[in-house]
Each structure stands twice: as C-alpha cells, then as structure tokens.
Design an enzyme around this catalytic site. Structure first.
Site, PDB file in Angstrom:
ATOM      1  N   SER A   1      17.975  48.073   9.401  1.00  8.43           N
ATOM      2  CA  SER A   1      18.751  47.275  10.321  1.00  8.43           C
ATOM      3  C   SER A   1      17.701  46.972  11.600  1.00  8.43           C
ATOM      4  CB  SER A   1      19.960  48.291  10.838  1.00  8.43           C
ATOM      5  OG  SER A   1      20.671  47.922   9.787  1.00  8.43           O
TER       6      SER A   1
ATOM      7  N   LYS B   1      17.673  43.532  12.753  1.00  6.63           N
ATOM      8  CA  LYS B   1      18.482  42.850  13.656  1.00  6.63           C
ATOM      9  C   LYS B   1      17.778  42.662  15.000  1.00  6.63           C
ATOM     10  CE  LYS B   1      22.879  44.879  11.834  1.00  6.63           C
ATOM     11  NZ  LYS B   1      22.294  45.724  10.874  1.00  6.63           N
TER      12      LYS B   1
ATOM     13  N   SER C   1      25.423  48.329  14.848  1.00  9.47           N
ATOM     14  CA  SER C   1      24.716  47.774  13.662  1.00  9.47           C
ATOM     15  C   SER C   1      25.556  47.066  12.744  1.00  9.47           C
ATOM     16  CB  SER C   1      23.765  48.926  13.177  1.00  9.47           C
ATOM     17  OG  SER C   1      22.865  48.631  12.154  1.00  9.47           O
TER      18      SER C   1
END
Length: 963
Positions: A552, A555, A805
C-alpha cells in the site's frame, strides 16, 4: 542525542552485535570464498555495471556457485536472501516426486461399471471414470479406453456417465495465482480427472478476404467451451489478437485483428470445472467407437468407494513425465505432481499436503526452514527460496539414485527445452543443464555446469526486481559462460571491489537490518533530511534503487498525483438524465439515465456509509421531489467514463470474496460491496442470524451456517461464487460469539447501483413501466440533463483513503486521473499520469506501476522513487492536504496501535503497507531536535512473525529520538 538516549541505543546495539557474531554471515554481505578470484571479480564487476544503467539498476540477485568435485563454494552473492523463484520452484517439486514416488511411478485412470452387462452388450447401469491425477491423459488415451470397453463387449450404456475426481481436493487454482492469467493454458485449473492438460487449443485463421470473418477451430472439439468470434480480418500480415475468458465462465471471447496474410495463430484456453470437460470428451470417444448412449444420459460427478476396476489405463512413467515438466517448464504437470504427492504420502490431494511432502524431502536434503512453497510450478509469488537452498538441493541430488533421471529432464543450453535458443555458439553450449524460470519482474536459472577442467559445478542465479528482462537473462548467460570456461577465467582489469558506504546512521541502523531473523529479507531503505542539501541530506541508504513490491505504499503515488493533478477541491459528479425534460404530470415518458464519473464515495444511508457525499437515497428523494411518480422507460446506467476492467491486473483469484479486492467501475456503490452482518442464534443447531445491507435483491445470500455450543470450533465463513452475486454463508458459529460483519464485493457495480436505486425509488412511491428493465449503456447525446450531484472535496477523500488504506478509493482515483488528464479512464492511463508527476518532481520513472492501491505484485518500485514523491510533495501547495492524510503513529489510521509509547508517536506521519512477504513504511518524521526527515523502508522476503514491522519501528524510533 542526550546521554540516556545514547546509552540506551548503545546497549541495544551491543546486544545485537553479540547475537550477530554468533549467527551466520549476514544476508546483505556480498561474500565469496575467494573475493579476489577471477570468477568473483568478473561477476562483481558485471553486477556493479548493471547498477549504473537505469534499465537494470533495480535488479537484485542471489547467486551461488558450488564446485561439486572439490566440495567448495566458488562464489556467493546475497545467497541467503529470499527470492521469488518462478519456475525454479519446479526443481523442488520434481526432486520430491522422484524421491517419494520413484522414477517408475505411473498414474492410473480407472473405469468402473455400476450395474450388469447383458449378453447383448448392454450395460444396465452407470459407467464411471475415475482419475488419479494423471497430468498426461490425452483424448487418444480416452479413445483407447473406449476401444478397450468395446473389446470387452460393451455396446450400449443404459445409464449415466459418472466422473470421480475425488482423489484431489476441489481447489482448482494455486495460492494467489492471478485472475488475468486464468484464460491461458499455463494457468489451467486442476482436477484429479484431467485431459489435454485442461485446456482447448484454439486456432485462428484469417478469412479469405477482409470482409470474411476469421475461422476458429478448437482441439479437442467440444461444446463445453463456447467460442465467441469478434475477430476481424484486415490487410497485411500482422495480428493483434486478444483472448478473454470471463471469470467463472466457459466462454472464450476472441477479439482484435488478424492479417489477411498472417499465419494461423494458436492459443491454449482454459475452462471451469475441467472434470466435466473430460466427461464431454469421453462421451465423444465412446460414441466414436460405436458405443450407444441413451438420449437422456446424464453426466454427473460421483465418488467410488469400492469395487474392482473394469479397465485401467496407466500413464507413462514419471521419469518420462518430468522431461516435459522441466524442459518445457510445464506448470500443469508440476501442479498435478504436487497434488499427487499429497494424495499418496499424506492422504490428501491438496497444495498444502503436497507442499508438506516437499518440505519433508527438503529437510532430509538439509533445508530445514527459511523458504516458502505454496504451489508446485512457481506460478505463485508467495513462493520464496534462496540461492543457497537451491545449491543444497542440487548437491543432495548428486548422492541419490535418481540423479541421472533429474539431470536428463533439464534443458540443455543451446540444444533443447527453454534453453534451446540461449548461449548458442558459446562455451556454455551443451555444457549447461539448468531449469529456467521467468515471469514479470522475476528470472531464474539453476542447475549444473561442466567446467573446462572437467569439474561439475552446481549454480543458482535468482533475480528479482527486473525492469527489463533482457538484462536478467544476459546476467545469467554471462555467469553460465564463465562457469563453462572455469577455471580459465581472466578477470577484468581496473576493477576494485566496491566498499559499503557509511552514513550518519549506519552504526545505528545496520545492526537492525542485519539481525539474523532478517537474513532472508531484501531491504530498500532511504532516509533523507528535508532541511539539508547535498550529501549532508542523506542520513541513511541501503539498496535504495532495488525494485521491490511496495504493497500500500503505492497509494502515496496515487494520492500525490490526484492532489496535484486534480486539485484539493476537486469533486466527483454523478449525473441524472432523461429522454425529455421532467414532466409536469408526474408520468415521465422515456428512460432514466444515471451517469457515473468515478465517485468512490457513492453510498447508501446505513452502516456502509463512511463519508459524506452522494447517496442513493438522495438521488431517489430528488426524483420524487420533482413530482415524478412513474417512469415509462428503462433505467439505464452509464459507466463509460472508465474502462470495463473490473479488477486490477495481477490481483489474486482467491481474494475475490474479500472487501479489499473490490470490483471497479465509473458508477459504483458502497466501495463495490455489500455488508453481511451476522451473529449466533439463540440456541444451538439453529441457523446463524444474517442481515444484508443494503437490503437488495441484487445479491443472493444462501445461509447454511449453523449455531453451535459455546467452546466448539468456529468454522464460520462467507464466500462468493466466482463471477456471480451468490454469497454463501457456511460453517459453525459458537454461542457467545459477539457477532460481526464482512463486506463482500459484487459483480457489475453499475447494475448494483441501478438495482438499489430502483428499490429506493419504489420506497419513495416512484414506479417503472411494466416492461422496464435495467441496462448498462452510454447516455445518448440527445438526452436531457436533469441534475448533477457532487462528492466531498478530494482532500477529504484522500484523507480517508490513506488513513484507512482503502484499495477501492485508490483504484477509483487512479482511473479518474487517467480520465481527466489522458482522456482514458483506465489504470494504464492513470499510471502514465503518475509517471508524469514523478518526473515533474525530479524523480526517475524506471519503475512499474500497474494499479493504484498496491494490491498487485506486478508493482515494482524502489525506496528512492518513493522518496522523490515525498520530497516533491513537501514543496507543493498541496502538501498540507497530503501530509494530513497520512496515518499518525500512535494516533490514528493504520498506525494507531503502533509506536504508541515511543518518541515516534505523533512525530511519524507515514503510509504503511503489508502483504504476505511484504512490509513497507514511508512518510515523514520530525526528530527530537526538530529536523524534518523523509523516509522509505520497503522490506520483501521471508521472516517470522512481526520481524518486518519491528525493523521499521526500531528504525523510526531511532529517528524520532535523534538530537
């Protein structure tokens, strides 16, 4: 740094150093038994040169060369680190197969009769075909079986055709195999009863003219797989063909173009539930032998528990099977062998049982732990091994009586198999026998070399983080050619071994990364001051250019691009249209259109709502408030602002029932999911209580879950049938369980929006005409726009995305960026915009970004790439919104429960990321002295328990305490 801090850190370092000295050579060390040998110098220089090229600098390799004749290592480089091996995993599986089954092992396929055979050759009963995992069964073998039945007097079957695949479990695909691989033969589904490797071969031939459709042919010919021909014949000899198979369906959609003068094109296409495919082919072969079947003959699955086979077919022996397995790198053969190992040795034909058998053999070979195997072929990126382990296995084989059998199955450089076209005309031709392995970002080569002095060498070259595959193959070939000429190797002149650079924090951080528990881990770390410049700004580096899987942390790129390219105040819109202006009499003639523009916050007013924005109830109420009571037309939803790719490339098939793997579309609701709430019933043996949100007919919930007494095992599960909106609630839920919920993704998100809207309108007293239906189409240009509804500002959306997330938000943002900046609402267009943004920040763009959330393991990025974004954003007007979106250590988001009682609490603003074998942490931290730092820590590899997060926490604590 104050006295107490220094004392505490120094004591801690001293303990680590003591443990370190007792342990093996640390994983990061670029060691060899003779660092000044020509072989060592040659390879080290080659590796050093690769780091200077933008196309190869992200590669990281584990290399080991062992002289089997002299019993000594000749060269080692990061040999203890874990690497995704790709098809080198097949060596583990093959050796275990030879060890446990023996080279002469044969698979059987049996025919049973359930009933009586009359003197006239009529079988009054069922014919049963039972499989035992033969990977090599062909239609010709089924023909021979049918002929044998005919020879034994069977002329007519007055019953059903039954199929027994129970020797294996019903898990058809390997752990974390990627959904977009599924249509292709190398990712075929598995069954104990299989034929033609569970795929059909489709041949596409151009039409005779450009106005004539291309011709499709299928082998074996069957109605079990439907071919949809959307292919067009065009001028020339070039082809651009796409083969798709929708998830959960036995339909192959062939589209694109094929040149009039192009050669026929072939593609192996897989299918669902392949045992039934075997049944179709079996039925055809019986008919071809003149064995009659009744018109109403059914084909069903069964389990044979007793009886004597009427006839048995035996496969070729294992020593012949593994030749195709290894020379051609056949995934299907490897997976069927793995499950056969589980069935024969553990009593269960599963990936897990088969992997246990392999682990048993590896333990005997001297590989106790430190590797991960979840399939037999290496198609899964959960597989992790080291070069040293491979050498251990190759050395073990030399003392086994199946040594020659294994070696004869390996490709020969410049001669055959997957090495046929490599190293031709070099000293390595015919001197290297080795297993290849390759997939995106991964390339491996392990096997044996015959040196020029006659010595036999075992070698393993495992490479990950590959941006351009050519460079990995060239490295392997270079090393192999050196081995074939060993010991007559001339070292390159003028090369000095690189010395490890030391940085401001090297003495503090090196021991953390070099602890024995992290031996298998590759760490990409970069810490830079935002308040300094030049060399003084770099506080620490460790392999900062290695291309790693970021999870993640990706991101950060998505949110930085969205904020800078769209603006913090950007809002998403959802539009309503009609075929005509709103009628004054309450009866609207024509269709109602709803057009989406990628709003990730569209929701229903219930527990699924996570942010303010547009709700379905708001849309329905607005329509009612306009006085509309009836719509005499269809409800048409328009999701054309994005492409039709519902899942990110490389997402795992076995994640599809989970909220973090949502379906995507420009018009989507509740983050692409429904919510299933559950709690135990009042008494044992009663159905578990289930509640669906929103209450909609769009999904079908089948509740077979049962409440059991408190203290009994909790086997409760919620899954979704692939490619459908059928949700199954199964298992046992004990009394005393407090209840919970799961969000489950749905298929075709635009239809989900339409269904829930239509149901909401009904509650508002707005009905549709009797023949009304829901359609997914584009809004016609002549449609009349009634209104548009807007989301909350982008900075609020990004805040939620990063704090929680949220994968759905990230993917919707990526496609929106693509639509706005590139005119194409796709992940590719969004990623291209991200590259533009990174370049504008002054960063390099030699990385792979495939989705917006980091869920796919196709993503490869370095700590330096992420640092360039963090630094770039620190200078932008949108920085405040970006920084405020990041989780704060010990305070909120995904870092709420981390670093609470440390100096890093409230000082660290960072994005976390974790998947199996991956852990990352990147963001900003302010030291105790007030200096602002940007940091990126990406860890890939095998480690026990919380080792990876502990490494990160220890590092950021040092940063926070620094004075």
């Amino acid at each position: 740094m104050n006295y107490l801090s220094v004392r505490r850190v120094c004591m801690w370092i001293l303990m680590l150093i003591v443990a370190w000295q007792v342990a093996a050579v640390p994983a990061y060390a670029k060691s060899s038994d003779d660092a000044e040998s020509p072989l060592s110098i040659s390879v080290e220089k080659y590796l050093s040169d690769l780091k200077k090229d933008e196309n190869s600098m992200g590669m990281y390799a584990g290399i080991a060369v062992y002289d089997l004749t002299e019993k000594t290592y000749l060269y080692r480089h990061n040999e203890k680190r874990n690497y995704i091996p790709a098809s080198n995993m097949k060596l583990f599986t093959t050796v275990a197969g030879l060890d446990k089954l023996g080279p002469a092992y044969q698979w059987k396929t049996e025919v049973y009769v359930a009933g009586t055979l009359t003197n006239g050759g009529v079988l009054q009963g069922d014919l049963i075909l039972k499989g035992y995992g033969d990977p090599s069964l062909t239609p010709a073998d089924l023909k021979d079986l049918a002929f044998a039945l005919k020879e034994k007097g069977i002329k007519h079957i007055n019953g059903n055709l039954l199929l027994d695949e129970s020797y294996f479990d019903d898990t058809r695909l390997g752990v974390s195999w990627m959904w977009d691989d599924e249509p292709y033969g190398y990712s075929a589904q598995l069954s104990a009863l299989a034929v033609h490797k569970n795929f059909v071969t489709v041949t596409m031939t151009p039409g005779k003219t450009v106005t004539t459709p291309p011709v499709l042919a299928m082998e074996p010919a069957t109605t079990y797989v439907k071919l949809t021909n959307q292919l067009k014949t065009v001028e020339g000899d070039k082809s651009n063909i796409t083969v798709e198979r929708p998830r959960g369906k036995n339909e192959a959609i062939i589209s694109g173009t094929i040149g009039l003068k192009a050669k026929p094109y072939q593609q192996d296409v897989t299918m669902e539930d392949p045992a039934l495919f075997v049944g179709e082919v079996w039925k055809q072969e019986l008919a071809a032998q003149g064995i009659k079947l009744n018109p109403n003959t059914a084909m069903k699955k069964t389990v044979v528990t007793n009886g004597v086979p009427f006839h048995t077919h035996l496969s070729k022996p294992l020593h012949e099977i593994i030749v195709e397995l290894n020379k051609e790198s056949d995934n299907f053969y490897a997976e069927m062998l793995l499950k056969t190992l589980g069935a024969t040795q553990k009593g269960k034909g599963s990936f897990e049982a088969g992997s246990e058998v392999v682990a048993d053999v590896m333990k005997r070979a001297g590989i106790e732990t430190g590797f991960t195997q979840v399939d037999g072929s290496g198609l899964s990126r959960f597989d992790l091994i080291t070069a040293e382990q491979m050498i251990t296995l190759l050395s073990f084989v030399q003392d086994q009586d199946y040594r020659d059998v294994l070696e004869q199955s390996l490709p020969i450089a410049g001669v055959d198999g997957s090495l046929k076209n490599r190293m031709k005309g070099t000293s390595a031709e015919n001197k290297i026998i080795a297993k290849t392995g390759s997939m995106g970002g991964v390339n491996s080569l392990s096997g044996y070399a015959t040196a020029k002095n006659g010595n036999k060498l075992a070698f393993s070259i495992l490479i990950n983080g590959i941006y351009k595959s050519k460079y990995a193959r060239d490295l392997q070939d270079y090393v192999a050619i050196l081995l074939a000429t060993y010991p007559e190797i001339k070292a390159p002149e003028g090369y000095d071994h690189e010395t490890e650079k030391t940085y401001k924090l090297s003495l503090l951080i090196d021991p953390i990364l070099d602890q024995p528990e992290a031996t298998g881990v590759t760490a990409g770390v970069l810490i830079r001051s935002l308040d300094a410049s030049g060399e003084d700004a770099i506080w620490y580096e460790r392999d900062p250019d290695s291309l790693l899987t970021p999870a993640s942390n990706l991101k950060l790129l998505t949110s930085a691009t969205a904020l800078t390219q769209l603006g913090t105040d950007f809002t998403f819109k959802t539009e309503l249209y009609g075929d005509a202006p709103i009628a004054k009499n309450g009866v609207q003639q024509g269709n109602l259109y709803v057009k989406g523009y990628g709003d990730p916050t569209l929701h229903t007013e219930n527990a699924l709502k996570v942010q303010e924005g547009v709700s379905i109830e708001q849309l329905a109420a607005w329509i009612k408030d306009r006085g509309i009571k009836r719509i005499n037309g269809n409800l048409i939803v328009d999701d054309s602002y994005f492409d039709q790719q519902r899942l990110g490339l490389g997402w795992a098939w076995d994640d599809e029932s989970y909220y973090y793997n949502p379906t995507l579309g420009a018009l989507a609701l509740n983050r692409g999911t429904v919510m299933v709430e559950y709690q135990p019933a009042q008494k044992p043996n009663e159905r578990v209580q289930v509640n669906l949100l929103p209450k909609t007919s769009y999904v079908n919930v089948i509740n077979d879950a049962v409440t059991v007494e408190e203290g009994k095992a909790n086997t409760f599960a919620i899954t979704r049938d692939r490619g459908t909106n059928t949700i199954r609630v199964t298992g046992n839920l004990p009394l005393g369980h407090g209840g919970n919920y799961e969000r489950v993704p749905v298929e075709e998100p635009a239809k989900y929006v339409a269904t829930v809207l239509k149901e909401a309108l009904a509650k508002q007293g707005v009905s549709f005409g009797g023949n009304s239906t829901i359609l997914v189409q584009t809004t016609p240009a002549a449609a009349v726009k009634w209104n548009e509804f807007h989301s909350s500002p982008l900075q609020e959306i990004v805040n939620y995305m990063n704090k929680k997330s949220d994968n759905f938000y990230a993917e919707m943002l990526l496609k929106t960026v693509g639509a706005v900046k590139k005119g194409e609402g796709s992940a590719d267009a969004g990623a291209a915009t991200v590259l533009d943004t990174v370049s504008a920040f002054g960063g390099r763009t030699n990385f792979d970004m495939v989705d917006g959330s980091g869920l796919t393991r196709y993503n490869l990025i370095s700590a330096r790439h992420i640092l360039s974004v963090l630094e770039g954003m620190s200078k932008k007007a949108e920085f405040r919104a970006f920084d405020e979106s990041l989780p704060i250590a010990g305070v909120d988001g995904t870092l709420k429960n981390r670093l609470k009682d440390t100096e890093a609490a409230n000082r660290l603003h960072a994005k976390s990321g974790s998947m199996t074998g991956v852990n990352s942490l990147s963001g900003y931290i302010t030291t105790k002295s007030g200096e602002r730092l940007a940091l990126s820590i990406i860890l890939n590899g095998y480690a026990e328990d919380r080792v990876l997060t502990d490494i990160q926490d220890q590092i950021v604590t040092i940063l926070a305490e620094y004075e």
